[in-house]
Design an enzyme around this catalytic site. Structure first.
Site, mmCIF file in Angstrom:
data_model
loop_
_atom_site.group_PDB
_atom_site.id
_atom_site.type_symbol
_atom_site.label_atom_id
_atom_site.label_comp_id
_atom_site.label_asym_id
_atom_site.label_seq_id
_atom_site.Cartn_x
_atom_site.Cartn_y
_atom_site.Cartn_z
ATOM 1 C CD GLU A 1 -1.632 1.851 2.807
ATOM 2 O OE1 GLU A 1 -1.003 2.900 2.891
ATOM 3 O OE2 GLU A 1 -1.874 1.060 3.860
ATOM 4 C CG HIS A 2 3.422 2.564 3.436
ATOM 5 N ND1 HIS A 2 3.813 3.539 4.089
ATOM 6 C CD2 HIS A 2 2.372 2.023 4.104
ATOM 7 C CE1 HIS A 2 3.341 3.624 5.168
ATOM 8 N NE2 HIS A 2 2.343 2.714 5.534
ATOM 9 C CD GLU B 1 7.523 3.707 1.570
ATOM 10 O OE1 GLU B 1 6.831 3.928 2.551
ATOM 11 O OE2 GLU B 1 8.320 4.835 1.078
#
Ligand code: ZN
Length: 1013
Positions: A66-67, A139
């Site tokens: 998602e990041h 991330e």
């Protein structure tokens, strides 16, 4: 053959009168991609795309992805398009969210061109991200090592974020409770990532997950609002059609159903509690200045407590009638302080406050979770576990009794009215309404059900009311079927463990040490080199050509004028006007769908400093203790049966053009009701104000314990607020009051109050009555009314009658003292991360940056601070806030692994800004973003309240328009002036850091430490 529009086949069209919308459900012919397109008059347009992403382990892969997809894409090859959008867009919502089984990418804007820009950047991001090994390192996680000889450490944005989450016992309890009910499905795993498992994630798994699941065939796209419905199809098709049809059997992302349990299960988990001795003398600064800050309450702070939940597995989400009935049942059982299950738990005194998420309807199977926190754990885990057993027995006994003797009809009426009011009001707060619809649709759609199942609520509501009218025992039957006769139940106990933090740290260090030992010298050299490469990559600026590819508005697209909120001051019939020692009303003529929003703002100026921390409790005591006429149970029911809510709220602010000793200070009583029920709302307001009764010390004691538990719960999730509030307390009366009510001083006060309730409760009741007498006066009262014009006209005489019955007391304004706090404070929390606040008041240096400073601080947040503190430092984020009302300029970081490094980053801001050669494109982006902040979207109730808040702080239309023009005309000069202000406050200014004791002790900053939790 079905007719295709931009590659989509229309499967169904349905009117949804409840949303004033037409819903169209489409399927993309080539790929099977799904679309729910909602055509409505809502100007706050929403787009979202969700993917079904059930995790296969607890490495946090869905969350890390998602990041990661927001770190640059094919069309937008910059490091962080997401950040570029934050900088230069008028978005009303822009975020990405990982759920236990899905990942959602929603955006919203009330500006059409801006909306299209956001949609395109998000679509390109999710379908064509530039994922590299360095994305995963940044991330997710990586071994960070400066020189080959140094020890290794883990770094990564999600790694740190989840360490923060795992530091919060409340988050852990929720996570463990969910897992306990669904051990054999994806819900038995952590999609966010367990910090101990995150480093197991490989790059191959990372890439494979994206390839399989970020495919149109696994996508659920959503549009709502007043934009062109056909253009939606074209925009989506542009992306979907670049993919092939899925292979047979793909995407294979179904969420499994948990087979029911044959017998209840029980789980005990430890959480890391602070092991340091309570209030030990060596922790104090020897100046002794903070002694009265801690007082004798430090012992109270110490004893770490246990918590527990009882959880029930419920049917799936597909039946709207069952969902609605369970929602009302949830309200009946725990919705109000007087609700039978909540009251039984709180009255039991087995713990301090209710916990558990109540009814959960976002996952494939619903669940219900309730329990207690603040369970005494002195004497060991066995004691806490025995208490948890009592909690479970009490929950079951209470439910059994309710099923047998029947629910109180007023509790049912209150439950129905509250749920119905919420459905009709559709007040989604700061969330765009369409976004809530998207999530509602996904709660059935994601599991191959009808996305519209829960949107039309009139049918299920009418059917439920009809069944009740026939005398059917709807809720008693539900309690029997889904709670009492349901063996799919778990008990989860979370117990404090003072050595767990250190043990975890040791395990992590040993793991890193073992990795280091397994590597050859050249391999270690490589790791150091990779660390440097990653850092270089993070530090390398995007090229101006690439940045220019991100679509954005231009200054010419921005409205030059501020939007005005209808705002008129009127006298109240039968009440002297403000200048004659009476009251005034501010009215806001807005379309509110028949709802009246009413606020009474009482002046707190007469409250002496020592009673200021009691004000928030007065607000609760008024509404949750009953009156001379009604028991608190009857009062709660009456509020819920006839209104949409009645609550208290404090408001404290500096005032424009006045010095640090001035403060606008109000206690609000706020209520809402349908226009027909306004008389009932006013009666209730009169009753709680004029017939207050604080004599029931048992009830009062519970309210205080609950308040204490809630504040303690907020400490770690809002550590940045704790630190920044404490820092600002030094600067002015308003800030000192905020800290006294909501900061560490407020918490200490509530802890002392809990002690006083055991020894001399009458004194506390007396203080509350004294405080009420100081606040309750129609003199200087401001009434705020938001409704349509006709309703306003008919409401004013009634409100005037209520106000004229209030006392007319003259108060002498109290003198406000500014606390003398240590210069460098460390607030110790059992957290694995820190919250670093620094800054001060620029006026102390004769500086006064103008409105354009907002542009510079926007630029910093999405630029310098984002890069230094988040990307390079590994913190979740950092903010820079400057208030023109107070002159306060404060930096604060969030979930930060560092201390000094972050302070150095703040200190670098001034020199950076003053030497900056500002890129005109960046300036323009920051201006657009700042205008977006000024123009943030509000529903009518928020508009009415904001208009009054501006009145209270002196921010009139002329001032606001001048500010807007200054923002629109911001230039490099303003950035340099802001840099100068930063230099001034960071030069030897105060520092407050909340975080783990060990890190604060080792920080080398000579902090004066206070144990907070
Ligand atoms: Zn995250």
């Amino acid at each position: 053959m079905t007719q295709l529009i931009h590659g989509f086949a229309l499967e169904r069209e349905q009117q949804v009168p409840e949303l004033a919308a037409t819903a169209r459900i489409y399927r993309h012919q080539k790929t099977g991609g799904r679309l729910l397109s909602l055509i409505s008059p809502d100007e706050n347009k929403v787009f979202g795309v969700a993917f079904r992403t059930p995790p296969a382990d607890s490495t946090g892969l869905p969350h890390i992805l998602e990041h990661s997809v927001l770190c640059g894409s094919r069309k937008y090859p910059v490091k962080e398009p997401f950040v570029e959008l934050i900088k230069g867009s008028l978005n009303t919502f822009l975020n990405a969210l990982t759920f236990p089984d899905k990942t959602c990418y929603p955006v919203a804007s009330a500006n059409l061109q801006d909306f299209y820009n956001l949609v395109d950047v998000y679509l390109d991001a999710v379908f064509f991200p530039r994922l590299t090994e360095n994305t995963l390192k940044q991330e997710g996680w990586h071994y960070d090592v400066e020189n080959a000889a140094d020890p290794l450490s883990f770094k990564g944005v999600v790694f740190n974020e989840m360490k923060g989450v795992y530091s919060s016992p409340d988050s852990l309890l929720a996570e463990y409770s969910q897992r306990s009910l669904y051990p054999d499905t994806c819900y038995g795993l952590d999609s966010g990532g367990d910090p101990e498992r995150i480093p197991d994630l490989t790059f191959e798994q990372f890439m494979d997950f994206h390839k399989r699941l970020y495919h149109p065939s696994n996508a659920y796209a959503f549009f709502s609002g007043d934009d062109d419905p056909e253009k939606r199809l074209a925009m989506l098709d542009e992306y979907f059609s670049q993919f092939d049809a899925p292979a047979p059997g793909e995407p294979a992302s179904e969420v499994a159903v948990q087979p029911p349990f044959a017998a209840p299960r029980r789980f005990v988990h430890p959480y890391a509690a602070d092991g340091a001795a309570d209030g030990a003398a060596e922790d104090r600064d020897d100046s002794g200045d903070d002694a009265d800050e801690n007082g004798d309450a430090s012992g109270e702070a110490g004893a770490a407590r246990a918590m527990c939940t009882v959880n029930f597995g419920l049917p799936d989400t597909q039946s709207p009638d069952l969902s609605l009935a369970l929602e009302v049942l949830e309200h009946v059982l725990i919705g109000l302080p007087s609700s039978p299950l909540r009251k039984a738990l709180v009255d039991s005194a087995l713990g301090e406050d209710l916990t558990g998420g109540g009814l959960e309807t976002d996952l494939r199977q619903m669940s219900f979770s309730v329990g207690l926190k603040g369970i005494a754990a002195t004497g060991g885990n066995a004691v806490a576990e025995a208490t948890a057993d009592k909690v479970e027995a009490l929950v079951l006994a209470t439910l059994r009794e309710l099923a047998e003797t029947g629910l109180h009809p007023d509790d049912i009426r209150a439950g129905i009215n509250s749920v119905e009011f919420d459905l009709r009001e559709n007040n989604t707060g700061s969330y765009p309404r369409g976004l809530v619809v998207f999530f509602e649709a996904l709660s059935t759609w994601l599991y191959d059900g009808d996305p519209l199942a829960h949107l039309p609520f009139e049918g299920p509501l009418a059917r439920l009311k009809a069944r009740l009218a026939k005398g059917e025992k709807v809720f008693e039957d539900l309690i029997r079927a889904h709670f009492l006769n349901n063996p799919h139940r778990t008990q989860v106990v979370l117990v404090p463990d003072t050595t767990l933090g250190a043990r975890r740290e040791a395990v992590e260090q040993a793991r890193l040490q073992a990795v280091k030992e397994s590597l050859s010298a050249p391999e270690l050299e490589r790791l150091a080199q990779e660390t440097h490469e990653l850092r270089a990559l993070q530090e390398a600026p995007d090229s101006p050509e690439d940045l220019a590819k991100i679509p954005r508005l231009t200054l010419a697209d921005l409205p030059r004028e501020n939007a005005r909120i209808p705002h008129e001051r009127v006298d109240l019939p039968g009440v002297p006007s403000l200048c004659d020692g009476g009251a005034a009303a501010f009215v806001h003529d807005l379309p509110t769908s028949g709802v009246v929003y009413l606020d009474l703002a009482f002046d707190m100026a007469g409250v002496p400093d020592e009673l200021v921390p009691l004000v928030p409790l007065l607000g609760r005591a008024l509404l949750e203790m009953g009156t001379r006429r009604s028991s608190f149970v009857d009062l709660s029911r009456a509020i819920a049966m006839t209104t949409g809510g009645l609550w208290a709220q404090t408001f404290v602010s500096s005032v424009r053009g006045q010095g640090p000793e001035a403060a606008s200070q109000r206690l609000f009583l706020r209520g809402k009701a349908t226009a027909e029920n306004l008389p009932s709302l006013l009666d209730l307001i009169s009753e709680v104000l004029l017939e207050a009764d604080f004599s029931d010390s048992e009830r009062l004691g519970k309210i205080i314990l609950e308040a204490k538990a809630r504040r303690e719960q907020r400490l770690i999730p809002a550590g940045h607020t704790l630190a920044a509030t404490r820092l600002k307390a030094r600067t002015g009366a308003a800030q000192a009051m905020s800290e006294a009510m909501g900061g560490l001083t407020g918490l200490t006060f509530v802890r002392e109050l809990a002690g006083r309730m055991e020894t001399a409760p009458e004194g506390v009741s007396r203080d509350l009555h004294r405080l009420l007498a100081l606040v309750l006066s129609r003199r200087g009262l401001l009434v705020n009314l938001t409704a349509d014009g006709q309703t306003i006209a008919s409401a004013l005489p009634r409100i005037g009658a209520t106000v004229s019955a209030l006392p007319d007391t003259v108060q002498t304004p109290a003198r406000r003292a500014i606390p003398n706090l240590p210069k460098r404070e460390g607030l110790c929390l059992p957290a694995q991360v820190n919250y670093v606040a620094a800054g001060g008041n620029v006026r102390a240096f004769g500086l006064e940056p103008g409105a354009a400073a907002a542009v510079a601080s926007k630029f910093l947040r999405a630029g310098y601070l984002w890069e230094r503190v988040r990307v390079q430092g590994g913190a979740y984020g950092a903010s820079c806030a400057y208030s023109r009302l107070s002159g306060n300029l404060v930096f604060a970081s969030y979930r930060d692994p560092n201390v000094s490094r972050t302070l150095n980053a703040y200190a670098g801001v001034g020199p950076y800004l003053t030497a900056l050669n500002l890129d005109p494109a960046e300036l323009e982006k920051s201006i657009i973003g700042s205008i977006g902040d000024i123009d943030h979207y509000m529903l009518p109730d928020a508009k009415g309240f904001t208009a009054l808040a501006r009145e209270l702080t002196g921010e009139d239309e002329e001032y606001r328009q001048a500010s807007r023009e200054a923002v629109l005309g911001a230039s490099q000069k303003d950035f340099a002036a802001f840099g100068e202000a930063v230099n001034a406050v960071m030069q030897d200014g105060p520092v407050v850091i909340a975080g783990g004791r060990e890190g604060l002790e080792k920080s080398g900053l000579d902090l004066s430490l206070t144990k907070v939790l």
